[in-house]
Motif scaffolding. Structure first.
Motif, PDB file in Angstrom:
ATOM      1  N   VAL A  35      11.540  27.229  53.358  1.00 13.98           N
ATOM      2  CA  VAL A  35      12.787  26.508  53.103  1.00 13.98           C
ATOM      3  C   VAL A  35      13.713  27.352  52.235  1.00 13.98           C
ATOM      4  N   GLU A  36      13.183  27.889  51.155  1.00 14.32           N
ATOM      5  CA  GLU A  36      14.009  28.689  50.251  1.00 14.32           C
ATOM      6  C   GLU A  36      14.492  29.966  50.937  1.00 14.32           C
ATOM      7  N   SER A  37      13.638  30.595  51.710  1.00 15.30           N
ATOM      8  CA  SER A  37      14.018  31.810  52.419  1.00 15.30           C
ATOM      9  C   SER A  37      15.143  31.546  53.411  1.00 15.30           C
ATOM     10  N   ASN A  38      15.101  30.393  54.062  1.00 14.27           N
ATOM     11  CA  ASN A  38      16.084  30.065  55.090  1.00 14.27           C
ATOM     12  C   ASN A  38      17.342  29.408  54.560  1.00 14.27           C
ATOM     13  N   GLY A  39      17.224  28.643  53.496  1.00 14.92           N
ATOM     14  CA  GLY A  39      18.379  27.869  53.028  1.00 14.92           C
ATOM     15  C   GLY A  39      18.780  28.090  51.593  1.00 14.92           C
ATOM     16  N   GLY A  40      18.048  28.937  50.867  1.00 16.87           N
ATOM     17  CA  GLY A  40      18.404  29.227  49.488  1.00 16.87           C
ATOM     18  C   GLY A  40      17.936  28.161  48.513  1.00 16.87           C
ATOM     19  N   SER A  41      18.410  28.281  47.286  1.00 15.87           N
ATOM     20  CA  SER A  41      17.948  27.393  46.213  1.00 15.87           C
ATOM     21  C   SER A  41      18.380  25.943  46.421  1.00 15.87           C
ATOM     22  N   ALA A  42      19.546  25.728  47.022  1.00  8.51           N
ATOM     23  CA  ALA A  42      19.992  24.348  47.277  1.00  8.51           C
ATOM     24  C   ALA A  42      19.059  23.651  48.265  1.00  8.51           C
ATOM     25  N   ALA A  43      18.635  24.367  49.306  1.00  9.31           N
ATOM     26  CA  ALA A  43      17.704  23.793  50.282  1.00  9.31           C
ATOM     27  C   ALA A  43      16.346  23.521  49.645  1.00  9.31           C
ATOM     28  N   GLN A  49      13.004  17.191  46.466  1.00  8.54           N
ATOM     29  CA  GLN A  49      13.357  15.785  46.235  1.00  8.54           C
ATOM     30  C   GLN A  49      13.096  14.905  47.456  1.00  8.54           C
ATOM     31  N   ALA A  50      13.059  15.498  48.633  1.00  8.50           N
ATOM     32  CA  ALA A  50      12.979  14.722  49.870  1.00  8.50           C
ATOM     33  C   ALA A  50      11.621  14.819  50.552  1.00  8.50           C
ATOM     34  N   ARG A  51      10.580  15.080  49.810  1.00  8.52           N
ATOM     35  CA  ARG A  51       9.269  15.306  50.405  1.00  8.52           C
ATOM     36  C   ARG A  51       8.820  14.206  51.378  1.00  8.52           C
ATOM     37  N   PRO A  52       8.971  12.921  51.082  1.00  6.84           N
ATOM     38  CA  PRO A  52       8.543  11.911  52.064  1.00  6.84           C
ATOM     39  C   PRO A  52       9.286  12.027  53.399  1.00  6.84           C
ATOM     40  N   ASP A  53      10.575  12.331  53.363  1.00  9.93           N
ATOM     41  CA  ASP A  53      11.333  12.498  54.603  1.00  9.93           C
ATOM     42  C   ASP A  53      10.896  13.738  55.355  1.00  9.93           C
ATOM     43  N   LEU A  54      10.555  14.779  54.628  1.00  4.69           N
ATOM     44  CA  LEU A  54      10.123  16.021  55.273  1.00  4.69           C
ATOM     45  C   LEU A  54       8.840  15.811  56.057  1.00  4.69           C
ATOM     46  N   GLU A  55       7.978  14.963  55.558  1.00  4.67           N
ATOM     47  CA  GLU A  55       6.727  14.693  56.259  1.00  4.67           C
ATOM     48  C   GLU A  55       6.988  14.033  57.608  1.00  4.67           C
ATOM     49  N   ARG A  56       8.135  13.398  57.742  1.00 11.49           N
ATOM     50  CA  ARG A  56       8.499  12.764  59.011  1.00 11.49           C
ATOM     51  C   ARG A  56       9.479  13.629  59.811  1.00 11.49           C
ATOM     52  N   GLY A  57       9.764  14.839  59.343  1.00 10.32           N
ATOM     53  CA  GLY A  57      10.647  15.743  60.069  1.00 10.32           C
ATOM     54  C   GLY A  57      12.118  15.416  59.933  1.00 10.32           C
TER      55      GLY A  57
END
Length: 81
Positions: A35-43, A49-57
């Protein structure tokens, strides 16, 4: 990634692939590095902060940088509508 070659891109978003190779296998650190490599520190901050949403894609980050950086060339398929 171990054998760079020509990449044929049919999708402009590899997030679900990266998530499957990392999150679904319990490698959150690997996922966050991508994520950091592709989108930087903001990503990265968003992902933390969005870990539960990430688990659902539920994230819109293409995550193409690592694959394209390792490839020798890329062929892109574009569909016209």
């Amino acid at each position: 990634m171990q054998h760079p070659g020509i990449v044929v891109m049919h999708e402009a978003n590899l997030h679900h692939l990266i998530a499957d190779l990392t999150i679904r296998r319990g490698d959150w650190d690997g996922y966050l590095r991508e994520v950091e490599s592709n989108g930087g520190s903001a990503a990265l901050e968003y992902a933390l902060q969005a870990r539960p949403d990430l688990e659902r894609g539920q994230i819109r980050l293409p995550m193409l940088r690592s694959v394209l950086a390792r490839s020798r060339a890329a062929i892109v398929q574009q569909r016209r509508r």
